[in-house]
Write a protein that holds these residues in place. Structure first.
Motif, PDB file in Angstrom:
ATOM      1  N   CYS A  59       0.827  -1.203   0.000  1.00  0.00           N
ATOM      2  CA  CYS A  59       0.000   0.000   0.000  1.00  0.00           C
ATOM      3  C   CYS A  59       0.861   1.252   0.000  1.00  0.00           C
ATOM      4  CB  CYS A  59      -0.951   0.003   1.184  1.00  0.00           C
ATOM      5  SG  CYS A  59      -0.165  -0.270   2.793  1.00  0.00           S
ATOM      6  N   LYS A  62       2.333   1.705  -3.433  1.00  0.00           N
ATOM      7  CA  LYS A  62       1.323   2.263  -4.333  1.00  0.00           C
ATOM      8  C   LYS A  62       1.179   3.764  -4.124  1.00  0.00           C
ATOM      9  CE  LYS A  62      -3.552   1.681  -5.628  1.00  0.00           C
ATOM     10  NZ  LYS A  62      -4.803   0.922  -5.321  1.00  0.00           N
ATOM     11  N   LEU A  63       1.163   4.194  -2.849  1.00  0.00           N
ATOM     12  CA  LEU A  63       1.043   5.620  -2.561  1.00  0.00           C
ATOM     13  C   LEU A  63       2.252   6.388  -3.097  1.00  0.00           C
ATOM     14  CD1 LEU A  63      -0.340   5.657   1.101  1.00  0.00           C
ATOM     15  CD2 LEU A  63      -1.561   6.309  -0.991  1.00  0.00           C
ATOM     16  N   ARG A  66       1.924   6.729  -6.851  1.00  0.00           N
ATOM     17  CA  ARG A  66       0.935   7.751  -7.191  1.00  0.00           C
ATOM     18  C   ARG A  66       1.492   9.149  -6.907  1.00  0.00           C
ATOM     19  NH1 ARG A  66      -4.533   8.327  -8.187  1.00  0.00           N
ATOM     20  NH2 ARG A  66      -4.270   6.286  -9.150  1.00  0.00           N
ATOM     21  N   HIS A 287      -2.909  14.199  -1.918  1.00  0.00           N
ATOM     22  CA  HIS A 287      -3.575  12.944  -2.266  1.00  0.00           C
ATOM     23  C   HIS A 287      -3.731  12.009  -1.066  1.00  0.00           C
ATOM     24  CE1 HIS A 287      -2.680   8.644  -3.355  1.00  0.00           C
ATOM     25  NE2 HIS A 287      -3.800   8.804  -4.017  1.00  0.00           N
ATOM     26  N   LYS A 291      -7.206  10.813   0.752  1.00  0.00           N
ATOM     27  CA  LYS A 291      -7.562   9.397   0.789  1.00  0.00           C
ATOM     28  C   LYS A 291      -7.917   8.965   2.209  1.00  0.00           C
ATOM     29  CE  LYS A 291      -6.020   4.806  -0.606  1.00  0.00           C
ATOM     30  NZ  LYS A 291      -5.032   4.019  -1.386  1.00  0.00           N
ATOM     31  N   ASP A 335     -10.140   1.002   0.841  1.00  0.00           N
ATOM     32  CA  ASP A 335      -9.013   1.476   0.058  1.00  0.00           C
ATOM     33  C   ASP A 335      -9.463   1.869  -1.350  1.00  0.00           C
ATOM     34  OD1 ASP A 335      -5.966   1.690  -0.185  1.00  0.00           O
ATOM     35  OD2 ASP A 335      -6.437   0.372  -1.870  1.00  0.00           O
ATOM     36  N   HIS A 336     -10.289   1.044  -1.960  1.00  0.00           N
ATOM     37  CA  HIS A 336     -10.764   1.317  -3.320  1.00  0.00           C
ATOM     38  C   HIS A 336     -11.648   2.561  -3.348  1.00  0.00           C
ATOM     39  CE1 HIS A 336     -12.349   0.607  -7.341  1.00  0.00           C
ATOM     40  NE2 HIS A 336     -13.568   0.744  -6.841  1.00  0.00           N
ATOM     41  N   SER A 338     -11.800   5.101  -1.244  1.00  0.00           N
ATOM     42  CA  SER A 338     -11.089   6.338  -0.922  1.00  0.00           C
ATOM     43  C   SER A 338     -10.152   6.753  -2.044  1.00  0.00           C
ATOM     44  CB  SER A 338     -10.320   6.192   0.390  1.00  0.00           C
ATOM     45  OG  SER A 338      -9.420   5.112   0.342  1.00  0.00           O
ATOM     46  N   GLU A 339      -9.528   5.797  -2.691  1.00  0.00           N
ATOM     47  CA  GLU A 339      -8.623   6.116  -3.799  1.00  0.00           C
ATOM     48  C   GLU A 339      -9.400   6.716  -4.970  1.00  0.00           C
ATOM     49  OE1 GLU A 339      -5.368   6.840  -5.856  1.00  0.00           O
ATOM     50  OE2 GLU A 339      -5.253   5.885  -3.890  1.00  0.00           O
ATOM     51  N   CYS A 342     -10.357  10.569  -4.049  1.00  0.00           N
ATOM     52  CA  CYS A 342      -9.405  11.626  -3.696  1.00  0.00           C
ATOM     53  C   CYS A 342      -8.920  12.432  -4.881  1.00  0.00           C
ATOM     54  CB  CYS A 342      -8.228  11.049  -2.912  1.00  0.00           C
ATOM     55  SG  CYS A 342      -7.203   9.929  -3.856  1.00  0.00           S
TER      56      CYS A 342
END
Length: 499
Positions: A59, A62-63, A66, A287, A291, A335-336, A338-339, A342
């Motif tokens: 996670c 991934k952040l 991004r 971001h 999130k 997670d899905h 909120s992503e 944002c």
């Protein structure tokens, strides 16, 4: 690490102000981006003597990916998320309840159905915190709207009978004037020089739109969540201009529990190093903070029984070791959700609109105090004769500080007993005598049914003899008004069409 701390200390000293706000923000944003790119933690494979391998953090990977993507590209243009709306432009200064002034405003709005000859069939739809004017699809925007199942031919809000109007609220980011808009006086985005708003401000702006459309009286004012606050506010502030009232999953005054939840969201957002006190438009958007804020919010929008049925305690990969990133299915859902949000909504709009929700209170003493503040600001503006500066009471942060001073939070003009608070609320709706539907949901933790009962109670005690209260035993929590088209839709349709 030392470089990160140093850059943050420097950033804290570069506080944007007046005409140099954009330059200072850009400088601070650059420093923060450099600190993020140069001070990333070293990933160690563990020492040779370690008994266990290091934990993986997909996670965080991934952040970070991004974050790099956002650093290399422009910030999302929120006004392009929704298209096909109309624009109402009010070229005169708009004075807000807490003293701030917007030299001009615009509202994005969409319509469905046909306006009858005497303009008596208009229904105004009020939105929740993050919704746009796109409540239903149409030729200029064929995407499904946020209330698609409830609006249309033969539906709960029947476009064969009614002319339906929905706006993006003042302070939003989908076409209406908000903190992401350009201040005509400076040529720069408002950011957090935008004045503090109230729900009352949002409603007054909507009635300026109705004036523009030549609508003297609404057939009905309809809203859910924050929209329900607006709907109640419209009926109380403009009683002669609202024919019927529908308030779903809302409140007459914000409860400390919901205030606390929204405070946690704002704190998560403002803790993002890219937030930069709201001046992030020329840099990297916050971001991660957005999130986290949305994840907290999503927990409050649904219910435990629903999630138990949908997800239970199932894990994404039961044969894999547990991890701190999304592991249970409920975590992957959060997670899905909120992503996806944002990058679709402006962080500053979230701050301003959620704060307006916190401050909502229909009590007469509160309404009168806000009116007095606004009238004082209007007199100050007239005395200046300048056509409107941004604020009368100073910077927006100063206005907020005064609005939240201990003196203004004593309560309802010092009233603290239950009976006196109730009397103040009743006085606040003394002119709202419209046929009213109040709808609550038993599984709603954000706006519990106790608050819906309070709305119905104060209206009845104020003398309104036509109040209908329904309480739904639905499992979808606060979001029931978006999902349960059978029960919610039937209640709305019955109220609107019952002569």
């Amino acid at each position: 690490m030392l470089r990160t701390l140093a850059s943050r200390r420097l950033a804290s000293k570069v506080r944007p102000a007046s005409s140099t706000a954009a330059e200072a923000a850009a400088a601070t944003g650059t420093l923060l981006q450099r600190s993020l790119s140069t001070s990333r933690p070293v990933r160690s494979g563990g020492s040779s003597s370690s008994s266990n391998p290091p934990m993986s953090f997909p996670c965080i990977d991934k952040l970070e990916t991004r974050q790099r993507d956002l650093s290399n590209g422009p910030e999302p243009l929120y006004e392009k998320v929704v298209t096909g709306y109309n624009l109402f432009r009010h070229a005169q200064p708009f004075v807000c309840d807490h003293g701030g002034v917007l030299s001009q405003i615009q509202l994005a709005y969409e319509t469905w159905g046909r306006l009858n000859k005497d303009r008596s069939n208009v229904i105004l739809i009020h939105t929740g915190l993050s919704a746009s004017s796109h409540a239903h699809s149409h030729e200029r925007n064929t995407r499904a709207g946020w209330w698609e199942a409830f609006i249309g031919s033969g539906k709960a809000i029947d476009t064969d009978k009614f002319f339906v109007v929905c706006t993006n609220v003042l302070g939003g980011c989908y076409g209406s004037t908000g903190p992401g808009s350009v201040d005509p006086l400076t040529g720069q985005r408002y950011a957090t020089t935008f004045p503090v708003l109230t729900v009352n401000d949002m409603v007054r702006a909507q009635f300026l739109l109705l004036d523009h459309l030549g609508v003297d009286r609404l057939y009905a004012s309809v809203g859910s969540s924050m929209g329900g606050m607006q709907s109640l506010c419209a009926a109380a502030l403009f009683p002669q201009r609202v024919g019927r009232l529908v308030s779903i999953s809302a409140c007459a005054r914000s409860h400390p529990y919901s205030i606390a939840l929204r405070f946690a969201q704002r704190q998560a957002l403002m803790s993002d190093p890219n937030f930069n006190r709201g001046f992030y438009y020329d840099g990297v958007m916050p971001h991660v903070g957005m999130k986290l804020a949305r994840a907290i919010a999503t927990v409050t929008y649904r219910s435990g029984p629903e999630w138990e049925l949908r997800f239970g305690r199932r894990r994404r990969a039961a044969d894999q070791p547990p991890m701190f990133c999304a592991d249970f299915l409920i975590e992957t859902y959060l997670d899905h959700q909120s992503e996806g949000f944002c990058l679709q909504y402006d962080a500053n709009s979230l701050l301003y609109v959620s704060k307006a929700m916190d401050m909502f209170d229909i009590s007469r003493s509160v309404t009168e105090r806000l009116r007095a503040q606004r009238e004082e600001a209007e007199r100050g503006l007239a005395a200046k004769g300048s056509g409107g500066g941004r604020t009368v009471c100073g910077a927006a942060s100063v206005c907020l500080s005064e609005a939240e001073s201990p003196e203004s939070h004593v309560g309802h003009s010092g009233v603290e007993t239950g009976d006196e608070i109730m009397a103040d609320l009743i006085a606040g709706v003394k002119d709202a005598m419209q046929p009213t539907l109040v709808l609550g949901v038993q599984s709603d933790i954000l706006f519990p049914v106790k608050q819906q009962k309070e709305i119905a109670d104060i209206l009845r005690r104020a003398g309104n003899t036509n109040v209908t209260y329904y309480e739904l035993d639905a499992m979808y929590g606060h979001d029931t008004f978006l999902i349960d088209k059978v029960n919610v839709g039937a209640a709305i349709k019955g109220h609107l069409e019952n002569v």
